[in-house]
Every structure is written in C-alpha cells, then in structure tokens.
Scaffold this active site. Structure first.
Site: not given
Length: 1069
Positions: A243, A274, A440
């Site tokens: 990520d 994120h 996600s």
C-alpha cells in the site's frame, strides 16, 4: 506531316483520357483507396489534445528522444548483475541501457531486468531481446494508479488527510491521467463520521469514543473476541501490506517488523493515510478502532507514491521480496480491468504458488456487473466484495462474472466472499481513528480474519495444512449465504470467522469445487440459471466452476469428469466438460456444457444428480503414494418442453470486442470519466437488466459465442445483434441472408456511433507506455454491420446523434447513436430531430444555430417475404452501464414484430412508410480505419471459421450449418459418433417455414424488395452478395487494358504511315 501531327495529338489525348477514367473508376470501385486519401495514416503531431505548435513539437521530440522502460523476463533466477552481463554480451547495439534497481530485493536472485530503450530503435531492440535464448519475453513497464478518496456531503470526494479534492478513475473529462488504466479503489467517509479526538471537554471525548465503539467495531460483528479469549491473536503470522506505507512508531501498532520502500520517492512514511488505515483494520490495537489480529507481524511495503502511482516493475520486485522473506499473508487493496498485464498476473501466480495467501479487493465499480478487478478476479486470489451492516451488497461493490472467458465461454463466480466494507473504523496517519468505506476496506477485514485463522494452526504445521486453496475452502464453506443477492454479487456469502475456525481445526487436505451446487430452485442466488429452465434444442448452458486443490500446488485430472443422474430422467441431460489440464497454482476450472437431448423435447420436471471429478497430486514430503481426492458438484436442474420458435431469441456474443487488449471506446460519448468498454457486453453482465426483462416478457434468450454459421435458424424467432464491434466472415453474411429470406429468421440490430474523425480526436498519448492510444472502432463497427445488412438494402451512417424524443408517449434518450442512411421502399422509417455532434457535423450545427434541428432516421422496420428486420441506431438504452432512459418497451415491440409478425400500430403507421428507397452511394458510407491493425483484436480477420464449445455439440469443431463440414462425423471423446450431414433434428417442425424467396422478383422490376437492383452497377446500388464480383479491380482493369489496346493500335497506324512515306520518297529518286 499535318495529318500525322493531329493523329499523334489525338492518340496522346485519348490515352490520357482513358488513363484518367481508369483511375477515377478505380477510386470509385475501391472505397479503401478513397479512405486512404480521406483518412491518411495519423502522425504523432496531430493529436487534438496538444494545444499549440510548440507543444506539438515538444511532444513529438519527447516521444522519439526519451527512453522507455521495458521489463525483460528471464527463464531462470539469477543475480541482477548476471542478467545484466548476459544482455550486454548478447546485444552489442547502442540505444539501450540497463537500469539498476536499488531496493531490498536487490540482494536476492531475480527473474527479470529493467532496460531503457530508445524509441527510434524500439522495434529492432525489442525483437532482439525477445529472441535471446534465456529471455522469456519483453514488455512495457506498465503502471498502476489508485485514487484514495473520502466522501463529503453532496457527493463530492475529499481526502481529509491532505484536505484536497480528487477525481475518481484514470480518466477525467475524457482525458487519461498518468499511469496504467485502473478503476477507482476509492473509499468514502462522511464528515459526520469523523471522530478525531481533539482538545475538547472530557464529556465530548467520551461521547465520541462511545459512539465509535457502539457503531463501528467491526471485529465484534465477526466474534473475534471469542478467538482472542482462546489466545489466538495473530501471533507469528507475517502479514505483507502492499500500500502507501506506514509511519514509524505509530501508537496503534505493537509489532511493525519491517518497512520497505519500492517507489522512486525517498521515504518510508505514509503521507496519504491509506496504508495506515488498512494496517489498522488488520492489526490495530487502539480501543476505538481495533484490528482483528493485533499481534500479527506487520511488513509494510510502500508500493505507491504520494501521487498514488506504481509500476509493474515495482510490484515484481516487491513480490519477489515477499517470496524470498516467506510472507504468510498479503493484502492488496488495488485493482483494475487489465487482466492481460502478463508479468503482473504471472507473478501473482508465482506468489501464491509459494504458499502466500493473497487477499484483494474486488473493486468499487458497482452496482454494474462485469466490473471485477484484477488480481482479485484470479482464482488463486481471495477476492473480497463489500456489504453494509444490514447484510446488503454495497452499491459500490463490483459484481461478477469474470470476463476473461468471454466471448467464447462463460465467466467464473466472483467475488469469493463478502465482508463489511461500509463505515469501517481504522487508524489515521499519526493518531486517532476514522471511518471509511469501500472494497479496499472490506479486503483488510478478510485479511485480518485470515491472519487470525492462520495463528490457530500451530506454527510447525502451518505450511503442511494452510495454503491459498485450503484457506479459501475454509472461508467459502464457512460463509453465511445472504438472502437476496445472487452468486455473482456475494460469492459464497458473508465471511464467518467462527465457522471457518471450526473447519480449519479439523481440516484434512482435499480438493473441492466452488460453487459446490447449482440449484435452479434456489432463486435469486442461482441467477441467471434459475431464471431460464433447460430445454431440448437450446445452445449449451455453460456453468464455470473453480477447482480448489488443498492437497498441493499442482494437480491433475487423469480421468474425465462424470455425470451421475439420481433418476432415469437424468439420462435426458447430456453434459460435456472442459477443464484445466493442470491444476496450478492450487486452483483450476471445470466448465459444464449442458444440453437436453432431443428425446426430452416434451419433458417437464426436475433433473438431479452429481458431477464428480478426481484430482491427483504428487506425494507430499514424507509420503510415498500420490494424493487423490474426488470432488462433487451437485446439480438440481429445471427442464421444460421446448418453447415455440417465436419465443426463442439468440444473442450474438461472438462479435463483441471489449477492453483489454484494445482501446474499445465507450458507447455513450457523454460519459467522460469512463472511456473504455470493459464490462463484457454480455447478457449476464451489463445487459443483465434487459435479460430479466425479456424473461419477464416470456422470451427465452440463448447465447452464441461462435460465428453465425453455428446455429440453426429454424429454431429461433429472432437473432439479436447489439453493440457489436467485430467483423463478419463471408460465410456468415451469406448464411444470414439465406436465414432471413428462406428460413424466416427475424433480425433485430441495435447499433452505435461510428465516426472516423471523432475516433481520431479521441486519441490520447499514454505517458506510461509512451505510445498513442487510438480507438480501434466506434461504439459499434458500423462498416461491418453495413456489410452484413447490404443484401437487404440497409445501412447506417456516421452521424453522432444526441437528444430526447417521444414515441408512443414514452420519452427516450438517444445517446451517441447513429443514423440510417439506406433503407428499402415499402419499409417503415422513423425520424426525429437531433443535432449531429460528430466532427463532420459540428460545422453544420453552427450554421443551424437558432434553427430547427434536422430530422434523422433512427428506427427502421422491414417485412420481407420470409423474415422481418428491425434496425435501431443506439444501444445505450439497453446497456445498464451508462443508461439514461431504457427502451425496453421498444425492444419488446420490435421482438413482437421480428419473431411473431405483430405490428404495433404506433410503429407501423402510414405516415412513416417509405414510398421510395432511402439511398446513399456505397462509397459515401462509413469507411473502415486504415491506420489500425484490426486483426490484432478481431476473432474474424485472419482467423479460422470454426464452431466452438458454446455451440451445439453436433457442430463442435466444424464450420457449422449449411456449409461444408470440416471433420465430418467427428467423434468427441467418450461420446457416440454424430452424423453432421443430417443437420439438426428440429423439435419444432410444426412451425411453418415461410415460402422461399422467389428470384423472379428481381427480373420483374420489384427492386424495392431488397432495396437494390440485380448487378446494380450503373445505378450505383449495392450488388447483392451472392452475385458479387471483384468490381473494385475488374472494371478499372478492363478499361485500362482497352486503353492500352487503343494506344497500340494508333502506334501501329503511325508505323505504317512512316513506312509508306519512306517508300514514296525513295520512288521519286
């Protein structure tokens, strides 16, 4: 001298005149030549998106001077230095450089190298590298891009960590952003859900904390505390998070083992939030946003830049490092539609083959069907969809089926499972928690559950028991099936941590089939199969399942699968199978092709039984005997008597082309942020609502993924052609004409826009691949459709029409549709006022400003002595992808006409009946692009005409009906010989076949019947295909030869006169 002088001038003038006439005739009879003049090969500097001459020059210079990065894959793992020396010693030429990759993987052997190649030498060097003995292949270094989004009231998206606004997807206002084509892995957070603890009163802080814990502790919904109380917390599980990274010493994590950076930015920190959020869902320990496995060892792979860009080469290095360092689980909350990035796809296979369990988000492109993202759509990856806390499929969650297999097969069931993915709590960049939504987010929920389950198995036994297949078996077999969603929305259902825990405690290595049952009585879960029963004479119904092999990474099917009916009626079912030759890695496919035998034409009832297949594996370490496991698929099918011909519709899937591999543009040009046509164009993907409507209307719809020669027209009322992009074999054109005229087949065509100038303007320069992306066709392939419809005197034009119109008191939207430019007299043609938005129509629109719009024909209906034809210039009203208003009412009335001869009074009024044919010269019809190698994307050009395994069993491997059969009486393995010379034994012969076409109508002057004349050469009408000659070269050749003969004749006359003069002169002396 005087007469001879005049004769010479006359001879030269005549020859020149004949030569000019020859060239004019050649251009007239060869439309491709005209196209070459009108649409020359496009040069790089002509892109409309380049605003100035200087920008054009800079772009041109940039293309040809910069070196593009290519991935060279080798057959073996060696040090990067050894690969470099091999290439340098093998390729002496200049124009390329080896790129050093300085990352943690550089100390391990690698199977690829990265090289920079000059654009000017690209073709030669790529071919040279690819021909080397130790090189597997060479490809461009593609890049990925993901937008990290949060939702604000009013539908706008905001990244709260950076306090900036973002757009969704790879295209903004019709222009491509940097990076590889991707779909938005976005996730939303409402402002009202932002509970950051600030320096406020204790009362406010406690209230916020209580609200958070009551609403969003996702771990409590799955009973994670039950396993925590048993001491299972993810201990000694190595979790790789691919990520945006994570910050050092983050207070929410107790076990960050390693942070690595794979990008070109010099930082290990997460500057977007994120990666931190994903890690928090998996292993966070903060009481406001607990993760599932707080003791899991976190390995943070920073694979995205702050601009959210990543390259395939970065992934390949990071994947290799994950393999070398023995990761247990890997989470990847990204994806895109490009399942043909082979270096990436094959590396994922290698990763899972090395016993790393990969979990990935299925995509945020719902509620549309056919929108699965890669790599979550791969069978060896656990693909996760999203639901809300009411167990409803989240609107953003992508739906199946997989589209790899289309158009020649049928997709697999995906997602595998679903998990809560809406308003989930996770960690912020530095401290505090926030609520986000998206697949996600659902993906790390499952990844956290997987880490918790892995810790249940003693460390010494994990590798012997746990693998990508056994973990998926535990998840799908333990999942709770939801009431309401179908299998292509929910997969096996909502993940059930405690049930999967019980399964793993007693797990023994085995093989299984997913889904393990196909039950026609279980609706809507078994949609679309439960919506349409089986019947004799139909195209095979294909059910594509996944084989999960928990016994080992590689397995084999040594004996053919078998059908075991539970009653005598089950013998009416004929099942053929296609399957993976090798089950690797851990998974394979088993597809059932099901037909009811002819003797079951009147049967009504249920057929039940099992399909069994045995998987064999090499012996495991310490074992002497091969492993074997028999897996079973239970079938419970509904069968009805064969419906009447008038109720049966055949959908043409074969001539559909989708992205990837080509730039297939969207059907509606009004949609600016999704410019690719990638949803499959299948009855059960983006046309699934239309399919349900047709079933509700009493029609039975079958799919043909083979050429039009592979079906028996006597069985169907209508052939339905919608939004098709491919070409047609000559045999298809001839057979369709015969099917309509002699066999009474109805034909319904829904086209789309096609304009070469507009396609040229839609080009964009992809800075990632360093190449121009050009649409290979329009919304539909109008030139190909015009060839198909030429025998009936029908053709579409190249206008791009937009606007609303009213018919039958129904307001409809015409979205980027085309017009009808040829139509026979006696037919019914509906016209409405629209503006033409094509490039060629733009100037005319300016001239018409303030005036009435011009009427354009868009709907035509024609009744022949045999069948009936309906054509409409737009398919967006049937396609759920970008539909504004539907035209299902119109489709039903069209099918009533084409299949049953019912004429709706609104559509068949005298006011729209054509007394004279609508005509346009052939060379003014839309032309094919001359600057695109269409054969690269086509299933027709340069390919063999053959009936594939989605056609009737008796024509498998042949050219089809009414044609010379290749491999006549071909024996399929395990089945009786089929005499293909007898044709299909129809069970609906009681339906009268219309009288065959009387060819005398041509000679009696009835030219309006097909809208053309017999050999209408000089009337400039289309030549009927059965008598079509090579007029594009024959007539000019004849004229040229005649001119040559005249020239030779004059030359001989001149020679005689010279001899006479010489003779007369010598006689005087």
């Amino acid at each position: 001298m005087f007469p001879f002088y005049h004769i010479s001038i006359f001879t030269c003038c005549t020859s020149l005149f004949i030569l000019i006439i020859s060239l004019l005739l050649h251009s007239h009879f060869n439309p491709n030549l005209q196209n070459n003049y009108q649409n020359p090969t496009i040069n790089l500097a002509s892109n409309s998106s380049i605003s100035s001459p200087k920008a054009q020059k800079d772009q041109f210079y940039d293309v040809f001077t910069k070196k593009n990065h290519y991935i060279v894959r080798f057959l073996d793992y060696k040090s990067a230095h050894d690969h470099k020396i091999y290439l340098q010693e093998s390729v002496y030429l200049k124009g390329w450089d080896w790129i050093e990759r300085k990352n943690p993987a550089s100390k391990y052997p690698t199977d690829f190298g990265l090289v920079a190649i000059d654009e000017l030498n690209k073709d030669f060097l790529v071919e040279k590298f690819g021909s080397l003995e130790l090189v597997k292949d060479i490809s461009l270094d593609l890049s990925y891009q993901r937008e990290v989004l949060e939702e604000k009231r009013g539908g706008k998206f905001r990244n709260k960590e950076e306090d900036v606004y973002k757009k969704v997807g790879a295209f903004v206002d019709g222009k491509k952003k940097s990076g590889k084509i991707f779909t938005a892995m976005s996730f939303g957070e409402k402002e009202s859900d932002d509970y950051v603890v600030e320096n406020r009163s204790d009362l406010r802080m406690n209230l916020n904390r209580n609200l958070l814990m009551q609403k969003s502790q996702v771990t409590s919904y799955f009973g994670a505390d039950a396993l925590w109380s048993k001491g299972y917390t993810g201990s000694k599980v190595k979790m790789a998070i691919f990520d945006t990274g994570i910050r050092e010493e983050h207070p929410h994590f107790r076990n960050i083992k390693e942070r690595t950076n794979w990008t070109n930015e010099n930082t290990l920190n997460d500057n977007l939030g994120h990666g931190t959020f994903v890690a928090g869902v998996i292993a966070g320990q903060d009481q406001e946003c607990l993760g599932f496995a707080p003791d899991t060892e976190i390995y943070a792979f920073r694979i995205f830049t702050d601009a959210q860009i990543s390259y395939t080469s970065w992934f390949l290095d990071a994947f290799n490092y994950a393999i070398a360092t023995n990761m247990d689980v890997l989470n990847l909350s990204i994806g895109g539609p490009d399942f043909m990035d082979l270096p990436f796809v094959e590396k994922v296979w290698e990763l899972t083959a090395n016993n790393i369990i990969m979990v990935s988000a299925i995509g945020n492109d719902g509620p549309l069907y056919g929108t699965l993202n890669n790599p979550a759509d791969q069978s060896d990856v656990i693909g996760v969809g999203g639901i809300d806390y009411n167990d409803h499929i989240a609107s953003f969650s992508s739906r199946g089926m997989s589209t790899w297999e289309i158009p020649h097969g049928y997709g697999r069931v995906k997602p595998d499972i679903v998990a809560y993915g809406k308003d989930i709590m996770g960690s912020k960049i530095s401290t505090g928690c926030k609520s986000l939504s998206g697949t996600s987010v659902a993906s790390p929920v499952v990844a956290g559950i997987v880490c918790l389950l892995v810790s249940v198995i003693p460390e010494g036994k994990r590798k012997a028991i746990l693998n990508p297949a056994s973990m998926k078996q535990a998840l799908v077999e333990g999942a709770a099936k939801l009431s309401g969603p179908n299998m292509y929305e929910q997969g096996a259902g909502r993940v059930n941590l405690l049930e999967s825990y019980e399964l793993l405690k007693s797990y023994k290595p085995k093989a299984s089939i997913f889904p393990s049952i196909l039950d026609y009585s279980d609706c809507p879960y078994s949609w679309p199969f439960c919506r349409q029963p089986l019947y004799a004479g139909a195209m095979p119904v294909i059910f594509n399942t996944t084989i999960l092999n928990g016994m080992g990474v590689i397995g084999y099917i040594k004996t053919p699968p078998a059908w075991h009916p539970s009653s005598e009626e089950g013998n009416l079912l004929s099942v053929h199978f296609t399957h993976s030759d090798v089950i690797w890695p851990w998974t394979g496919h088993l597809a059932l092709h099901m037909q009811i035998k002819d003797e079951g034409a009147q049967f009504s009832g249920e057929i039940e039984g099992n399909v069994s297949v045995t998987i064999y594996n090499p012996p495991a370490p310490g074992e002497s005997e091969p492993r074997r496991s028999t897996c079973v698929l239970h079938l419970k099918l509904k069968v009805i008597p064969t419906p009447p011909r008038s109720k049966r519709i055949l959908w043409d899937q074969f001539h559909s082309i989708k992205y990837p591999p080509g730039y297939i543009p969207r059907d509606s040009l009004d949609v600016r942020n999704d410019i690719l046509d990638w949803h499959g164009d299948h009855l059960h993907t983006n046309f699934h609502i239309m399919f349900n409507m047709l079933r509700d209307a009493g029609y039975y719809v079958e799919t043909l993924g083979s050429p039009l020669t592979c079906f028996d027209a006597r069985q169907y009322g209508t052939l339905l052609l919608v939004d098709l992009e491919d070409e047609y074999f000559d045999e298809e054109v001839r057979k369709l004409r015969d099917d309509v005229i002699n066999s009474g087949l109805g034909l319904a065509v829904f086209a789309d826009w096609y304009n070469v100038d507009t396609m040229v303007k839609m080009r964009f320069f992809d800075d990632n691949t360093r190449s121009w992306w050009t649409p290979v066709t329009g919304g539909a392939n109008v030139p190909a459709l015009n060839n198909l419809l030429a025998p009936f005197g029908i053709a579409f034009g190249d206008k791009i029409l937009n606007g609303d119109y009213v018919l039958n008191n129904e307001q409809s939207r015409y979205a980027s549709g085309t017009d009808i430019v040829k139509f026979p007299g006696g037919g019914y043609l509906h016209s409405f006022p629209f503006l033409d938005s094509s490039e060629s129509g733009a100037t005319q629109n300016l001239l018409l400003s303030g005036m009435n719009k011009a009427d354009s024909p868009i709907l035509g209906l024609l009744e022949l002595s045999g069948g009936r034809i309906a054509v409409y210039g737009d398919s967006n009203c049937l396609d759920s992808s970008h539909m504004v208003t539907n035209c299902y009412w119109l489709l039903k009335r069209i099918l009533d006409f084409t299949s049953r001869g019912i004429k709706d009074p609104v559509l068949f009024t005298d006011s729209v009946r054509q007394k004279m044919p609508l005509h346009l010269d052939r060379h003014h019809l839309p032309s094919r692009r001359t600057d695109v190698n269409f054969s690269t994307y086509s299933s027709v050009l340069g390919k063999e005409l053959i009936c594939r395994r989605d056609s009737r069993f008796e024509v498998w491997g042949t050219k089809g009906y009414k044609l010379e059969v290749r491999g006549r009486n071909r024996k399929l393995p395990g089945y009786d010989v089929t005499d293909l010379g007898k044709g299909l034994n129809s069970s609906v012969d009681e339906i009268p076949v219309p009288d065959k076409f009387d060819s005398t109508e041509r000679s009696t002057g009835n030219d309006d019947f097909l809208g053309n004349k017999y050999l209408g050469l000089f009337s400039k009408e289309d030549i009927d295909l059965p008598v079509l000659v090579a007029s594009h070269w024959l007539v000019p050749a004849v004229v040229a030869i005649s001119g040559l003969l005249v020239l030779v004749s004059f030359w001989r006359i001149r020679q005689r006169r010279r001899r006479r003069r010489r003779g007369s002169s010598s006689g005087r002396f």
